[in-house]
Design a protein around this motif. Sequence first.
Motif, PDB file in Angstrom:
ATOM      1  N   LEU A  63       0.831  -1.210   0.000  1.00 38.46           N
ATOM      2  CA  LEU A  63       0.000   0.000   0.000  1.00 38.46           C
ATOM      3  C   LEU A  63       0.861   1.254   0.000  1.00 38.46           C
ATOM      4  O   LEU A  63       0.574   2.212  -0.722  1.00 38.46           O
ATOM      5  CB  LEU A  63      -0.945  -0.004   1.205  1.00 38.46           C
ATOM      6  CG  LEU A  63      -2.138  -0.946   1.105  1.00 38.46           C
ATOM      7  CD1 LEU A  63      -2.796  -1.121   2.466  1.00 38.46           C
ATOM      8  CD2 LEU A  63      -3.140  -0.434   0.083  1.00 38.46           C
ATOM      9  N   ARG A  64       1.917   1.265   0.782  1.00 31.53           N
ATOM     10  CA  ARG A  64       2.794   2.445   0.839  1.00 31.53           C
ATOM     11  C   ARG A  64       3.468   2.702  -0.514  1.00 31.53           C
ATOM     12  O   ARG A  64       3.607   3.837  -0.931  1.00 31.53           O
ATOM     13  CB  ARG A  64       3.821   2.285   1.953  1.00 31.53           C
ATOM     14  CG  ARG A  64       3.225   2.528   3.315  1.00 31.53           C
ATOM     15  CD  ARG A  64       4.283   2.687   4.400  1.00 31.53           C
ATOM     16  NE  ARG A  64       3.657   3.053   5.643  1.00 31.53           N
ATOM     17  CZ  ARG A  64       3.158   2.182   6.526  1.00 31.53           C
ATOM     18  NH1 ARG A  64       3.218   0.897   6.301  1.00 31.53           N
ATOM     19  NH2 ARG A  64       2.607   2.612   7.642  1.00 31.53           N
ATOM     20  N   ARG A  65       3.905   1.631  -1.180  1.00 35.21           N
ATOM     21  CA  ARG A  65       4.536   1.790  -2.508  1.00 35.21           C
ATOM     22  C   ARG A  65       3.566   2.354  -3.536  1.00 35.21           C
ATOM     23  O   ARG A  65       3.988   2.961  -4.515  1.00 35.21           O
ATOM     24  CB  ARG A  65       5.045   0.443  -3.023  1.00 35.21           C
ATOM     25  CG  ARG A  65       6.367   0.018  -2.501  1.00 35.21           C
ATOM     26  CD  ARG A  65       6.961  -1.151  -3.291  1.00 35.21           C
ATOM     27  NE  ARG A  65       6.042  -2.182  -3.705  1.00 35.21           N
ATOM     28  CZ  ARG A  65       5.682  -3.244  -2.973  1.00 35.21           C
ATOM     29  NH1 ARG A  65       6.159  -3.390  -1.758  1.00 35.21           N
ATOM     30  NH2 ARG A  65       4.856  -4.147  -3.451  1.00 35.21           N
ATOM     31  N   ARG A  66       2.292   2.172  -3.314  1.00 32.73           N
ATOM     32  CA  ARG A  66       1.281   2.577  -4.285  1.00 32.73           C
ATOM     33  C   ARG A  66       0.662   3.949  -3.982  1.00 32.73           C
ATOM     34  O   ARG A  66      -0.210   4.402  -4.706  1.00 32.73           O
ATOM     35  CB  ARG A  66       0.184   1.514  -4.328  1.00 32.73           C
ATOM     36  CG  ARG A  66       0.642   0.248  -4.998  1.00 32.73           C
ATOM     37  CD  ARG A  66      -0.272  -0.926  -4.691  1.00 32.73           C
ATOM     38  NE  ARG A  66      -0.065  -2.021  -5.609  1.00 32.73           N
ATOM     39  CZ  ARG A  66       0.952  -2.884  -5.542  1.00 32.73           C
ATOM     40  NH1 ARG A  66       1.846  -2.757  -4.585  1.00 32.73           N
ATOM     41  NH2 ARG A  66       1.068  -3.853  -6.427  1.00 32.73           N
ATOM     42  N   GLN A  67       1.076   4.599  -2.946  1.00 33.57           N
ATOM     43  CA  GLN A  67       0.477   5.888  -2.589  1.00 33.57           C
ATOM     44  C   GLN A  67       0.731   6.936  -3.678  1.00 33.57           C
ATOM     45  O   GLN A  67       1.828   7.001  -4.242  1.00 33.57           O
ATOM     46  CB  GLN A  67       0.988   6.354  -1.236  1.00 33.57           C
ATOM     47  CG  GLN A  67       0.448   5.476  -0.124  1.00 33.57           C
ATOM     48  CD  GLN A  67       0.820   5.956   1.250  1.00 33.57           C
ATOM     49  OE1 GLN A  67       1.761   6.708   1.439  1.00 33.57           O
ATOM     50  NE2 GLN A  67       0.084   5.495   2.244  1.00 33.57           N
ATOM     51  N   ARG A  68      -0.294   7.752  -3.936  1.00 34.56           N
ATOM     52  CA  ARG A  68      -0.201   8.749  -5.003  1.00 34.56           C
ATOM     53  C   ARG A  68      -0.591  10.153  -4.545  1.00 34.56           C
ATOM     54  O   ARG A  68      -0.706  11.056  -5.359  1.00 34.56           O
ATOM     55  CB  ARG A  68      -1.082   8.331  -6.196  1.00 34.56           C
ATOM     56  CG  ARG A  68      -0.625   7.029  -6.814  1.00 34.56           C
ATOM     57  CD  ARG A  68      -1.413   6.684  -8.057  1.00 34.56           C
ATOM     58  NE  ARG A  68      -2.794   6.388  -7.724  1.00 34.56           N
ATOM     59  CZ  ARG A  68      -3.803   6.480  -8.595  1.00 34.56           C
ATOM     60  NH1 ARG A  68      -3.595   6.873  -9.826  1.00 34.56           N
ATOM     61  NH2 ARG A  68      -5.029   6.177  -8.233  1.00 34.56           N
ATOM     62  N   ARG A  69      -0.760  10.344  -3.261  1.00 35.18           N
ATOM     63  CA  ARG A  69      -1.140  11.673  -2.766  1.00 35.18           C
ATOM     64  C   ARG A  69      -0.128  12.737  -3.186  1.00 35.18           C
ATOM     65  O   ARG A  69      -0.505  13.815  -3.641  1.00 35.18           O
ATOM     66  CB  ARG A  69      -1.270  11.636  -1.242  1.00 35.18           C
ATOM     67  CG  ARG A  69      -1.617  12.981  -0.654  1.00 35.18           C
ATOM     68  CD  ARG A  69      -1.716  12.920   0.846  1.00 35.18           C
ATOM     69  NE  ARG A  69      -2.121  14.219   1.384  1.00 35.18           N
ATOM     70  CZ  ARG A  69      -2.508  14.390   2.627  1.00 35.18           C
ATOM     71  NH1 ARG A  69      -2.552  13.369   3.471  1.00 35.18           N
ATOM     72  NH2 ARG A  69      -2.848  15.592   3.039  1.00 35.18           N
ATOM     73  N   SER A  70       1.144  12.448  -3.037  1.00 30.26           N
ATOM     74  CA  SER A  70       2.155  13.452  -3.389  1.00 30.26           C
ATOM     75  C   SER A  70       2.112  13.770  -4.880  1.00 30.26           C
ATOM     76  O   SER A  70       2.378  14.908  -5.286  1.00 30.26           O
ATOM     77  CB  SER A  70       3.548  12.985  -2.987  1.00 30.26           C
ATOM     78  OG  SER A  70       3.911  11.816  -3.698  1.00 30.26           O
ATOM     79  N   MET A  71       1.748  12.798  -5.698  1.00 27.10           N
ATOM     80  CA  MET A  71       1.661  13.031  -7.145  1.00 27.10           C
ATOM     81  C   MET A  71       0.550  14.023  -7.476  1.00 27.10           C
ATOM     82  O   MET A  71       0.750  14.954  -8.253  1.00 27.10           O
ATOM     83  CB  MET A  71       1.397  11.715  -7.882  1.00 27.10           C
ATOM     84  CG  MET A  71       2.496  10.703  -7.767  1.00 27.10           C
ATOM     85  SD  MET A  71       1.944   9.146  -8.509  1.00 27.10           S
ATOM     86  CE  MET A  71       3.264   8.058  -7.994  1.00 27.10           C
TER      87      MET A  71
END
Length: 191
Positions: A63-71
């Motif tokens: 899940l952490r590897r897939r986070q996109r909030r910063s994007m």
Amino acid sequence: MDIGRLRAATAADHRTAEESLPLMSETLDANLYVSYLTKIHSLIVIWEQQSIHNSPAWLQPALRRRQRRSMIEHDLAWFHTTPTELSTAGLPPLDTEAALLGAMYVMEGSTLGGQIISRHVTRVLGLMNGRGDAFFRGHGPNTGPMWTEFCDILRSRIPDAETEMVIHSAQAMFRTFATWMQQPQEELAAT
């Protein structure tokens, strides 16, 4: 878990969710694009918080590897927009592994589909190299392999007896997304 069965059972909800976000329009302009990004941002924030909070330890690294909030925040900054604190979208329950993976199916699929959206918005809005389209570019060349990895997780972790729970959760997540995206921005800020 039969991924084909999951795809078929969620096809109608998937279409409705896609139609709620008409980013593939040739008449898409920057203002409309930014309004969609702002709405999506709220969903991403609550998804990333709740999915980590409700996930078993073995799933947290994925899940952490897939986070996109910063994007998406990078994209909004490119358009000189600060994310508005909209009311948080109510996600479907993520209280079981099957429910969490059903919702994750939708989020991972949106990352995969974002590759097509990225090419379109790049062309229509003149964006390039992750400037304003980082969110839809997702994980770039790693997006496909990450999707395959997720499908392998579904197949290995979900017994056939829990397939319906995954389907139900994915359908609920698609409906949550569609409902959220169809609400006027002013109503979201007021709720």
